[in-house]
Design an enzyme around this catalytic site. Structure first.
Site, PDB file in Angstrom:
ATOM      1  N   CYS A  52       0.830  -1.206   0.000  1.00 18.20           N
ATOM      2  CA  CYS A  52       0.000   0.000   0.000  1.00 18.20           C
ATOM      3  C   CYS A  52       0.860   1.249   0.000  1.00 18.20           C
ATOM      4  O   CYS A  52       1.820   1.353   0.775  1.00 18.20           O
ATOM      5  CB  CYS A  52      -0.923   0.006   1.222  1.00 18.20           C
ATOM      6  N   CYS A  71     -10.506 -10.318  22.252  1.00 21.36           N
ATOM      7  CA  CYS A  71      -9.702  -9.581  21.276  1.00 21.36           C
ATOM      8  C   CYS A  71      -8.468  -8.978  21.940  1.00 21.36           C
ATOM      9  O   CYS A  71      -7.739  -8.205  21.317  1.00 21.36           O
ATOM     10  CB  CYS A  71     -10.540  -8.484  20.623  1.00 21.36           C
ATOM     11  N   CYS A  82      -7.492   2.035  -0.638  1.00 22.08           N
ATOM     12  CA  CYS A  82      -7.367   1.285   0.613  1.00 22.08           C
ATOM     13  C   CYS A  82      -7.629  -0.184   0.315  1.00 22.08           C
ATOM     14  O   CYS A  82      -8.610  -0.532  -0.348  1.00 22.08           O
ATOM     15  CB  CYS A  82      -8.358   1.802   1.651  1.00 22.08           C
ATOM     16  N   CYS A 138      -0.286   6.135   7.171  1.00 21.38           N
ATOM     17  CA  CYS A 138      -1.607   5.745   7.663  1.00 21.38           C
ATOM     18  C   CYS A 138      -1.457   4.996   8.985  1.00 21.38           C
ATOM     19  O   CYS A 138      -0.481   4.280   9.203  1.00 21.38           O
ATOM     20  CB  CYS A 138      -2.281   4.855   6.619  1.00 21.38           C
ATOM     21  N   GLN A 194     -19.034  -8.365  13.577  1.00 21.34           N
ATOM     22  CA  GLN A 194     -17.598  -8.540  13.356  1.00 21.34           C
ATOM     23  C   GLN A 194     -17.220  -8.040  11.972  1.00 21.34           C
ATOM     24  O   GLN A 194     -17.877  -8.369  10.987  1.00 21.34           O
ATOM     25  CB  GLN A 194     -17.216 -10.009  13.503  1.00 21.34           C
ATOM     26  N   ASP A 198     -17.593 -12.885  25.551  1.00 24.75           N
ATOM     27  CA  ASP A 198     -16.821 -12.202  24.505  1.00 24.75           C
ATOM     28  C   ASP A 198     -16.788 -10.711  24.837  1.00 24.75           C
ATOM     29  O   ASP A 198     -17.440  -9.891  24.188  1.00 24.75           O
ATOM     30  CB  ASP A 198     -17.477 -12.454  23.140  1.00 24.75           C
ATOM     31  N   TYR A 218     -21.980 -10.383  26.944  1.00 20.65           N
ATOM     32  CA  TYR A 218     -21.526  -9.393  25.968  1.00 20.65           C
ATOM     33  C   TYR A 218     -21.974  -9.842  24.574  1.00 20.65           C
ATOM     34  O   TYR A 218     -21.206  -9.878  23.625  1.00 20.65           O
ATOM     35  CB  TYR A 218     -20.004  -9.212  26.027  1.00 20.65           C
TER      36      TYR A 218
END
Length: 469
Positions: free
Chosen positions: A76, A426, A177, A82, A300, A399, A329
């Site tokens: 990229c 995560c 992008c 970025c 997601q 989660d 959650y």
């Protein structure tokens, strides 16, 4: 921050041994720890030290003495400026290797977890164009790159793109992008082109002035497309002109919406949504289930890999068909509805009321009758009265957000003593912190990381905990 003496500003032949979350390589020289911009584990580099912090230095590569076998050419043009895709200079195989290591290190160091039986990370089938949602920002304060400044011409200072890390008021103008498939790039570029030709002002993030604020594009695996334009101080003619242009230019849009946001932050959850044309939602599909996605819905952002993640969670739970499951959650009830056909009942709990309404709708449109959803703060709602009213769960799926679970929630899980807990996270660090506490009554079984976000440091991890006998 202390000044670096001139005679100690340059170091030679530094071996890069690891990579940090922000995409910087980690090197050592004697007892010095150095975070080196754009360095890759395995590189040998000459380094210019640019900052001295309390426990480490920051530096940049002055000379690449020997490139690592893990190094690759970023694809990229915006890489390095970025704020996204900070691991693009690592081969994808190496990215997976270091993500696996980061999860393993966190579980061992912070959770005192035996990781000898940890399973190999599941890579993403697609490492480009994998996101189903992107949000761009309009700004009249464009970030000028080295190439822009060398150009020497009068630059267009309006930009539509991403925030520069550490500079909230500066936006990098994006040409292409690689995160979201077509027609995402074409929509963004033509919207910017129309705005410039029409003389519509771009937002000033410091003074909170200007007409155009954000552009949000959502796609789905069903091929549907949602576009949301967020205006600030625009008049009706500007709003009408922009929306008509998009509707005329992109007839494939299923849901074209706009918002007028006068607040000082960009969140849209408390804003009124106006439907310009099409529906006020699109649909996502997963394993034969339909999920209604509105402008405020959580889903997601890597649809294909989310399916793999949820299959792993379902597999870890090893349902027999008669279980009562608590899905903590739950968000828009994606996991709850995904597993509903394998269990007796699912109870989903989530803090955000609008997400709970989405969860109920998703059950309804799929004809799912064995789910119930409740909105409230997890640490408050998950009490003795709630358990008494709805039953003790056989399995808990949790989660949580990156901050992990509140200590009161962990304490409540220890009191509930469900047979199994499937912990999806995560953030391996906060997951490890919570698991250390849960190990008072639980044994860690299966562990499997899942890469949802190629070319970034982010990684999901699924852990099975089983009650001690």
């Amino acid at each position: 921050m202390k000044k670096i003496p001139a005679d100690k500003k340059f170091l030679q032949n530094i071996q890069v041994i690891d990579i940090a979350e922000e995409g910087k390589g980690v090197g050592k020289s004697d007892d010095l720890v150095i975070f080196i911009d754009k360095a890759v584990p395995g590189d040998i580099v000459d380094v210019e030290l640019i900052r001295r912090k309390k426990k480490f230095y920051e530096g940049k590569i002055q000379n690449l003495v020997k490139p690592s076998e893990h190094r690759t050419e970023p694809f990229c043009e915006h890489f390095g400026v970025c704020g996204g895709c900070k691991w693009q200079h690592l081969t994808y195989d190496a990215q997976l290797q270091f993500k696996q290591k980061s999860v393993s290190d966190a579980l061992q160091r912070l959770g005192k977890v035996d990781v000898s039986h940890m399973e190999s990370i599941l890579g993403s089938a697609e490492s480009r164009y994998y996101r189903n949602k992107l949000e761009y920002t309009f700004s009249d304060k464009r970030w000028l790159t080295d190439g822009d400044m060398r150009n020497g011409e009068t630059m267009e200072m309006n930009a539509l793109g991403y925030h520069i890390p550490g500079r909230f008021d500066k936006i990098l103008d994006i040409d292409h992008c690689y995160l979201q498939a077509d027609p995402s790039n074409e929509i963004r570029n033509k919207v910017r082109e129309y705005a410039l030709k029409a003389g519509i002002s771009f937002y000033n993030l410091k003074n909170h002035e200007g007409a155009l604020r954000n552009l949000i594009i959502r796609t789905s695996s069903t091929g549907e497309l949602m576009v949301i334009v967020v205006f600030a101080y625009a008049d009706e003619e500007q709003i009408g002109g922009m929306m008509k242009f998009i509707a005329t230019e992109f007839k494939s849009i299923n849901s074209l919406l706009y918002i007028v946001n006068h607040k000082k932050n960009d969140t849209i959850f408390d804003q009124d949504i106006h439907t310009y044309c099409g529906a006020d939602h699109i649909f996502e599909n997963m394993d034969g289930l339909k999920f209604k996605i509105g402008p405020k819905s959580f889903y997601q952002t890597n649809s294909a890999q989310a399916f793999e993640l949820y299959k792993i969670a379902r597999d870890f739970a090893d349902f027999k068909g008669d279980e009562l499951v608590y899905d903590l959650y739950t968000g828009a009830g994606t996991i709850a509805n995904f597993i509903a056909g394998k269990v007796k009942n699912v109870i989903g709990v989530e803090y955000v009321p609008t997400a709970i309404e989405d969860a109920k709708i998703n059950s309804e449109i799929n004809g799912i009758k064995n789910t119930s959803f409740f909105a409230g703060d997890m640490k408050d709602i998950l009490n003795e009265d709630f358990i008494s009213a709805h039953g003790k769960p056989d399995v808990v799926i949790t989660d949580p957000p990156r901050a992990g679970m509140h200590p009161d929630v962990v304490k409540r899980l220890l009191e509930i003593e469900a047979e199994k807990i499937v912990y999806v996270s995560c953030n391996a660090a906060t997951q490890a912190r919570d698991i250390e506490l849960l190990q008072a009554k639980y044994v860690v079984g299966r562990i499997k990381p899942v890469d949802m976000f190629p070319h970034t440091q982010h990684v999901e991890n699924v852990v099975l905990l089983t009650i001690k006998v």
